[in-house]
Design a protein around this motif. Structure first.
Motif, PDB file in Angstrom:
ATOM      1  N   LEU A 119      -0.364  -0.794  -8.070  1.00  0.00           N
ATOM      2  CA  LEU A 119       0.642  -1.573  -7.352  1.00  0.00           C
ATOM      3  C   LEU A 119       0.434  -3.077  -7.566  1.00  0.00           C
ATOM      4  O   LEU A 119       1.404  -3.844  -7.648  1.00  0.00           O
ATOM      5  N   ALA A 120      -0.823  -3.506  -7.679  1.00  0.00           N
ATOM      6  CA  ALA A 120      -1.104  -4.916  -7.962  1.00  0.00           C
ATOM      7  C   ALA A 120      -0.586  -5.288  -9.354  1.00  0.00           C
ATOM      8  O   ALA A 120      -0.075  -6.398  -9.564  1.00  0.00           O
ATOM      9  N   GLU A 131      -2.515 -15.670  -5.340  1.00  0.00           N
ATOM     10  CA  GLU A 131      -3.939 -15.770  -5.000  1.00  0.00           C
ATOM     11  C   GLU A 131      -4.227 -15.133  -3.642  1.00  0.00           C
ATOM     12  O   GLU A 131      -5.280 -14.532  -3.448  1.00  0.00           O
ATOM     13  N   SER A 132      -3.287 -15.245  -2.720  1.00  0.00           N
ATOM     14  CA  SER A 132      -3.472 -14.648  -1.390  1.00  0.00           C
ATOM     15  C   SER A 132      -3.582 -13.128  -1.488  1.00  0.00           C
ATOM     16  O   SER A 132      -4.462 -12.510  -0.886  1.00  0.00           O
ATOM     17  N   LEU A 133      -2.685 -12.507  -2.236  1.00  0.00           N
ATOM     18  CA  LEU A 133      -2.723 -11.058  -2.394  1.00  0.00           C
ATOM     19  C   LEU A 133      -4.012 -10.624  -3.086  1.00  0.00           C
ATOM     20  O   LEU A 133      -4.659  -9.667  -2.659  1.00  0.00           O
ATOM     21  N   PRO A 202      -3.600   0.229  -0.910  1.00  0.00           N
ATOM     22  CA  PRO A 202      -2.261   0.354  -1.509  1.00  0.00           C
ATOM     23  C   PRO A 202      -1.169  -0.303  -0.673  1.00  0.00           C
ATOM     24  O   PRO A 202      -0.137  -0.707  -1.215  1.00  0.00           O
ATOM     25  N   ALA A 203      -1.391  -0.427   0.656  1.00  0.00           N
ATOM     26  CA  ALA A 203      -0.342  -0.955   1.534  1.00  0.00           C
ATOM     27  C   ALA A 203      -0.070  -2.435   1.284  1.00  0.00           C
ATOM     28  O   ALA A 203       1.082  -2.881   1.350  1.00  0.00           O
ATOM     29  N   LEU A 204      -1.113  -3.217   1.005  1.00  0.00           N
ATOM     30  CA  LEU A 204      -0.929  -4.663   0.818  1.00  0.00           C
ATOM     31  C   LEU A 204      -0.025  -4.988  -0.379  1.00  0.00           C
ATOM     32  O   LEU A 204       0.952  -5.720  -0.239  1.00  0.00           O
ATOM     33  N   PRO A 205      -0.309  -4.463  -1.585  1.00  0.00           N
ATOM     34  CA  PRO A 205       0.592  -4.772  -2.713  1.00  0.00           C
ATOM     35  C   PRO A 205       1.963  -4.114  -2.556  1.00  0.00           C
ATOM     36  O   PRO A 205       2.959  -4.639  -3.050  1.00  0.00           O
TER      37      PRO A 205
END
Length: 245
Positions: A119-120, A131-133, A202-205
């Protein structure tokens, strides 16, 4: 030196418990620990903390020596044999790490990490890999790796005796306000940390992709991402640690 047979120890504890007519939960309640801890003893996965040996022996109606030997004894042991037993308990009961545990957490973390990486990459293709992600995912992955592979399975006995409000393990420092770390809530904290990090990877990206698709990816969204990361890491641990202390 005498080597403690965990399988024999566990079978002896299970037999004594059943002879007393107690369930694992009832024995755990008498010792103020989780029933999962009793289950691990009886299956030979681990042994009790040294602080629990006397109350466990009393609850099961045997001496500590018989408990450690895993059988009834017809005669007393020599001081040298007693010393061997103590050393065996110390060597078996302390320092166990998560990598020594047989569980599905390790492959689960690997799958979550792989999904997060894919996902990234999709974020990068769409110019959303900021950069935050990257920083949020790196922190989450590091915490997840620690709790899945390197965390202590049991805390040293002084945590139970002193109701310590801060956890320290090498470079890892953790303080949850209002929570006292003990071996009663530590297994639950570990589980919450593993679930939280595995879900966040996986939720963040995925959240970033969704916001980007909706045209809502802004500076405020980046700050929201940091907040969600911290919440995913610490809120589950705080709630479960407070609940089970």
């Amino acid at each position: 030196m005498y080597e403690l047979n965990k399988t024999q120890f566990g079978a002896f504890v299970a037999a004594l418990r059943k002879a007393q007519g107690m369930t694992q939960r009832e024995l755990a309640q008498r010792l103020q620990i989780s029933d999962k801890a009793v289950s691990k003893w009886e299956t030979g996965v681990s042994i009790p903390d040294t602080a629990l040996l006397v109350p466990l022996a009393e609850a099961l109606g045997v001496t500590v020596t018989e408990l450690l030997r895993g059988k009834r004894l017809d005669k007393s042991i020599t001081p040298e044999e007693a010393e061997d037993l103590v050393q065996a308990v110390i060597s078996c009961g302390e320092g166990q790490r998560a990598w020594q545990e047989r569980s599905l957490w390790k492959p689960g973390y690997g799958l979550a990490l792989a999904a997060g990486a894919v996902l990234a990459w999709l974020n990068w293709r769409q110019g959303l890999l900021t950069e935050s992600l990257a920083a949020c995912m790196a922190v989450t992955a590091a915490f997840g790796a620690y709790f899945t592979f390197f965390a202590q399975l049991r805390l040293p006995g002084y945590y139970d005796r002193n109701a310590i409000g801060a956890f320290s393990d090498g470079p890892v420092r953790m303080n949850l306000p209002g929570v006292r770390f003990t071996n009663r809530n530590w297994p639950h904290i570990l589980k919450a940390a593993r679930l939280g990090t595995a879900a966040a990877l996986p939720a963040l990206p995925l959240l970033t992709l969704a916001l980007g698709a909706l045209g809502l990816w802004t500076v405020w969204a980046e700050k929201l991402l940091v907040f969600i990361t911290l919440a995913a890491l610490f809120v589950p641990m705080y709630i479960t640690g407070w609940k089970h202390q």
